[in-house]
Motif scaffolding. Structure first.
Motif, PDB file in Angstrom:
ATOM      1  N   LEU A  63      35.709  26.203  42.590  1.00  0.00           N
ATOM      2  CA  LEU A  63      35.721  25.740  41.206  1.00  0.00           C
ATOM      3  C   LEU A  63      37.109  25.940  40.602  1.00  0.00           C
ATOM      4  CD1 LEU A  63      32.383  27.393  40.000  1.00  0.00           C
ATOM      5  CD2 LEU A  63      32.729  24.982  40.583  1.00  0.00           C
ATOM      6  N   PRO A  64      37.499  25.100  39.679  1.00  0.00           N
ATOM      7  CA  PRO A  64      38.786  25.316  38.994  1.00  0.00           C
ATOM      8  C   PRO A  64      38.823  26.693  38.334  1.00  0.00           C
ATOM      9  CG  PRO A  64      37.901  23.130  38.471  1.00  0.00           C
ATOM     10  CD  PRO A  64      36.833  23.854  39.223  1.00  0.00           C
ATOM     11  N   GLY A  65      39.869  27.451  38.620  1.00  0.00           N
ATOM     12  CA  GLY A  65      40.054  28.757  38.008  1.00  0.00           C
ATOM     13  C   GLY A  65      39.300  29.892  38.667  1.00  0.00           C
ATOM     14  N   ILE A  66      38.670  29.645  39.801  1.00  0.00           N
ATOM     15  CA  ILE A  66      37.849  30.678  40.439  1.00  0.00           C
ATOM     16  C   ILE A  66      38.678  31.900  40.859  1.00  0.00           C
ATOM     17  CG2 ILE A  66      38.076  29.725  42.771  1.00  0.00           C
ATOM     18  CD1 ILE A  66      34.821  31.151  41.386  1.00  0.00           C
ATOM     19  N   ASP A  67      39.984  31.694  41.096  1.00  0.00           N
ATOM     20  CA  ASP A  67      40.838  32.799  41.544  1.00  0.00           C
ATOM     21  C   ASP A  67      41.635  33.438  40.410  1.00  0.00           C
ATOM     22  OD1 ASP A  67      40.112  32.583  44.272  1.00  0.00           O
ATOM     23  OD2 ASP A  67      41.427  30.847  44.495  1.00  0.00           O
ATOM     24  N   LEU A  68      41.291  33.119  39.169  1.00  0.00           N
ATOM     25  CA  LEU A  68      41.992  33.731  38.041  1.00  0.00           C
ATOM     26  C   LEU A  68      41.703  35.226  37.952  1.00  0.00           C
ATOM     27  CD1 LEU A  68      41.403  31.085  35.224  1.00  0.00           C
ATOM     28  CD2 LEU A  68      43.616  31.742  36.196  1.00  0.00           C
ATOM     29  N   PRO A  69      42.642  36.008  37.414  1.00  0.00           N
ATOM     30  CA  PRO A  69      42.340  37.417  37.147  1.00  0.00           C
ATOM     31  C   PRO A  69      41.152  37.511  36.190  1.00  0.00           C
ATOM     32  CG  PRO A  69      44.686  36.958  36.888  1.00  0.00           C
ATOM     33  CD  PRO A  69      44.011  35.630  37.051  1.00  0.00           C
ATOM     34  N   GLY A  70      40.285  38.439  36.461  1.00  0.00           N
ATOM     35  CA  GLY A  70      39.106  38.591  35.609  1.00  0.00           C
ATOM     36  C   GLY A  70      37.841  38.018  36.206  1.00  0.00           C
ATOM     37  N   VAL A  71      37.952  37.320  37.359  1.00  0.00           N
ATOM     38  CA  VAL A  71      36.782  36.818  38.070  1.00  0.00           C
ATOM     39  C   VAL A  71      36.582  37.702  39.294  1.00  0.00           C
ATOM     40  CG1 VAL A  71      35.697  34.856  39.226  1.00  0.00           C
ATOM     41  CG2 VAL A  71      37.207  34.468  37.264  1.00  0.00           C
ATOM     42  N   TYR A  72      35.465  38.421  39.344  1.00  0.00           N
ATOM     43  CA  TYR A  72      35.261  39.446  40.365  1.00  0.00           C
ATOM     44  C   TYR A  72      34.015  39.172  41.207  1.00  0.00           C
ATOM     45  CZ  TYR A  72      38.395  42.019  37.239  1.00  0.00           C
ATOM     46  OH  TYR A  72      39.457  42.405  36.449  1.00  0.00           O
ATOM     47  N   VAL A  73      34.033  39.720  42.410  1.00  0.00           N
ATOM     48  CA  VAL A  73      32.830  39.853  43.230  1.00  0.00           C
ATOM     49  C   VAL A  73      32.621  41.342  43.472  1.00  0.00           C
ATOM     50  CG1 VAL A  73      33.077  37.611  44.350  1.00  0.00           C
ATOM     51  CG2 VAL A  73      34.121  39.637  45.405  1.00  0.00           C
ATOM     52  N   LEU A  74      31.400  41.710  43.890  1.00  0.00           N
ATOM     53  CA  LEU A  74      31.106  43.116  44.153  1.00  0.00           C
ATOM     54  C   LEU A  74      30.503  43.240  45.539  1.00  0.00           C
ATOM     55  CD1 LEU A  74      31.026  46.026  43.116  1.00  0.00           C
ATOM     56  CD2 LEU A  74      28.751  45.556  42.181  1.00  0.00           C
ATOM     57  N   ARG A  75      31.349  43.663  46.492  1.00  0.00           N
ATOM     58  CA  ARG A  75      30.882  43.782  47.871  1.00  0.00           C
ATOM     59  C   ARG A  75      31.277  45.102  48.508  1.00  0.00           C
ATOM     60  NH1 ARG A  75      26.767  41.895  50.866  1.00  0.00           N
ATOM     61  NH2 ARG A  75      27.300  41.793  53.079  1.00  0.00           N
TER      62      ARG A  75
END
Length: 568
Positions: free
Chosen positions: A126-138
């Protein structure tokens, strides 16, 4: 062959790989066992990560199950963390590895190889998916980043209403954040059917979570000051300080694919009952493999710690059997027979648990099934503190074999599902459930345990002692709806177009009911309707019961957003 001095390499730690390594050492003192893990930690409790973010688990050290030093000193197992395996050479039986700290590359030979590479969080393009503030929890580094972001945030957006989504919602609300949860499907908790998932959705909303169902993300944009703007599939624009993606995981099977190992249609590695891949010297365990559903016999992905641990034990046993057994026809002593998908989640004091197949899976598999609903107390109703457990039981029409169960409530929910899951492992029927001998004291349960009652209701139906009406057909039925609750209960809430004849007056008023028209009975939770059914049936009337009564009616109303009773 002999296991002595064999070199066994394991790619990946955590549940599957670490368990495999430890079991291997317990079975073989002379094997050389080496584990390669590209992350800093080889064995940690990833199920505890949401609670670390929420400060329920205060110390990061509590999440570390075993360190490389412990593996070395206790088990004589060599652990290489921050080391990535980049290639498998099946012909030469070598792997190529790279030290992520120094960049140095080398080759490592193996006699047996175990792939425990796990799964990676889904990050759609998605557009902007790698912006700072977008997290995953693994993993633990992910949790550190989120904790740091939460410290300076007042709003959070969670994308995905599964296990991680619900647990993160609870923990972020507990930290004082304004939380919005976005879920593309029409329900939270995909392993449940919609009417059962509605209990969880209601609890989220009651605790301040802004729940947006049937709505996905289309793009992320950085705001000028701080935070993110999120554009949704319904045209809304949501401002937030951070985003947590909880939309599932995919098997980390690229290494296996590049090596030419067989993969399944879902992208996971295909293995046999002993965790062996299409290469006789390579095994695979954990989230990276596809597993057979014990009920539908269909392949699926089940990223749960329990199956991963069992697979690790089975793979270690099979490898040592392979080295030590001269008879190729002799089967290893342990085998993986598939999964039920037994799982549990808790959010805001509400426990949600399930085992076996849900309706969606049974329909896809073309299986003929029936269902019952019940809402018993978790212990004897006269003892203080009794809380209802909402249970849905799915079973075969042909022989009563239990196919699945879902339960929601505040207390003893996991116990009920665990009992049913144990019975299902032995292919038990609803007749077996009604006959189970379970613990009873008023503060712990009831003389008729909720599991017993589920079996009794289902068994009564299969024996012909109880005919069930179908909730799916409530909106279109020509049957006469008769509510046998009290007048006061009926006045407070009832199904439209239903007639109220309280159970206590039914014997005297039974002649008011038509002999030639089907009658559907309803009460609060199903018990009084069953009494009414037996009374009217013995008087020659055509009767059925709406299973679970008004409690189930309310669940169906929630599942359809109050716009009539239909499957969303």
């Amino acid at each position: 062959m002999n296991a002595e001095n064999k070199r066994i390499l394991i790619i990946g730690g955590v549940a599957g790989g670490a368990t495999c390594a430890a079991r291997m050492r317990r079975l073989c003192e002379t094997c050389e066992i080496v584990v390669f893990e590209r992350r800093p930690h080889v064995s940690f409790a990833n199920c505890g990560l949401p609670y670390f973010v929420g400060d329920v688990i205060e110390s990061e050290a509590k999440l570390l199950v075993a360190s490389p030093e412990l593996f070395k000193h206790r088990f004589n197992i060599e652990i290489h963390t921050e080391t990535e395996v980049t290639r498998i050479d099946r012909q030469a039986r070598l792997i190529e590895v790279r030290d992520l700290k120094t960049g140095a590359a080398r080759k490592e030979p193996y006699d047996a190889l175990v792939l425990a590479t796990g799964a990676r969080p889904v990050r759609p393009p998605l557009p902007g998916i790698d912006l700072p503030g977008v997290y995953v929890l693994r993993n633990i580094p992910d949790s550190r980043k989120i904790k740091a972001a939460v410290a300076h945030a007042s709003r959070a957006l969670i994308v995905g209403g599964g296990f991680i989504g619900l647990e993160m919602a609870e923990n972020l609300v507990g930290l004082g954040l304004d939380v919005t949860l976005l879920e593309l499907a029409d329900q939270v908790m995909p392993p449940l059917d919609p009417e059962m998932a509605g209990y969880a959705a209601e609890r989220l909303k009651t605790n301040g979570v802004k729940l947006r169902l049937g709505e996905g993300v289309e793009a992320f944009e950085q705001l000028p000051e701080r935070g993110l703007s999120v554009r949704t599939s319904k045209g809304a624009t949501l401002a937030t300080d951070l985003v947590i993606l909880g939309i599932g995981v995919r098997p980390e099977s690229a290494l296996a694919r590049d090596a030419g190992l067989e993969l399944g249609d879902l992208g996971g590695i295909r293995v046999d009952a002993y965790q062996r891949t299409s290469d006789a010297a390579i095994w695979a365990v954990g989230d990276v493999v596809e597993v057979k559903n014990r009920i539908t016999q269909q392949w699926q992905l089940v990223p749960l710690a329990g199956p991963a641990n069992r697979q690790g034990r089975i793979a270690a046993t099979a490898i040592l059997h392979h080295f030590s057994c001269s008879d190729a026809e002799t089967r290893p002593p342990l085998a993986f027979e598939g999964v039920l998908g037994t799982a549990v989640c808790e959010a805001f004091g509400l426990t949600v648990a399930c085992t076996g197949a849900n309706e969606k899976q049974l329909n896809r598999a073309g299986m003929d099934f029936e269902k019952v609903y019940l809402h018993p107390g978790h212990h004897a109703s006269y003892f203080p503190g009794a809380r209802p457990i909402h249970i849905k039981l799915l079973f075969s029409k042909a022989d009563g074999r239990v196919l699945g169960a879902q339960a929601v409530g505040e207390l003893d929910v996991a116990r009920a599902i665990d009992v049913i899951a144990t019975a299902m492992m032995e292919e038990a029927s609803v007749f077996d459930l009604e006959d189970l001998e379970l613990c009873y004291a008023p503060q712990f349960g009831a003389a008729k345990d909720p599991v017993n009652v589920a079996g009794m209701v289902a068994a009564n139906h299969l024996r012909g002692d109880l005919q069930l009406a179908n909730w799916d057909e409530l909106g279109s039925t020509a049957a006469l709806l008769v509510d046998v609750r009290s007048e006061a209960e009926y006045a407070s809430d009832h199904i439209p177009n239903s007639q109220n004849i309280p159970l206590e007056s039914l014997r005297d008023r039974r002649r008011e009911l038509p002999q030639s028209r089907e009658i559907w009975l309803i009460c609060g939770v199903g018990q009084r309707a069953y009494y009414a059914y037996r009374l009217l049936k013995q008087n020659g009337l055509q009767v059925k019961v709406l299973s679970g009564g008004m409690q189930t009616h309310l669940a169906w109303r929630r599942a359809s957003d109050g716009e009539g009773l239909h499957r969303p």
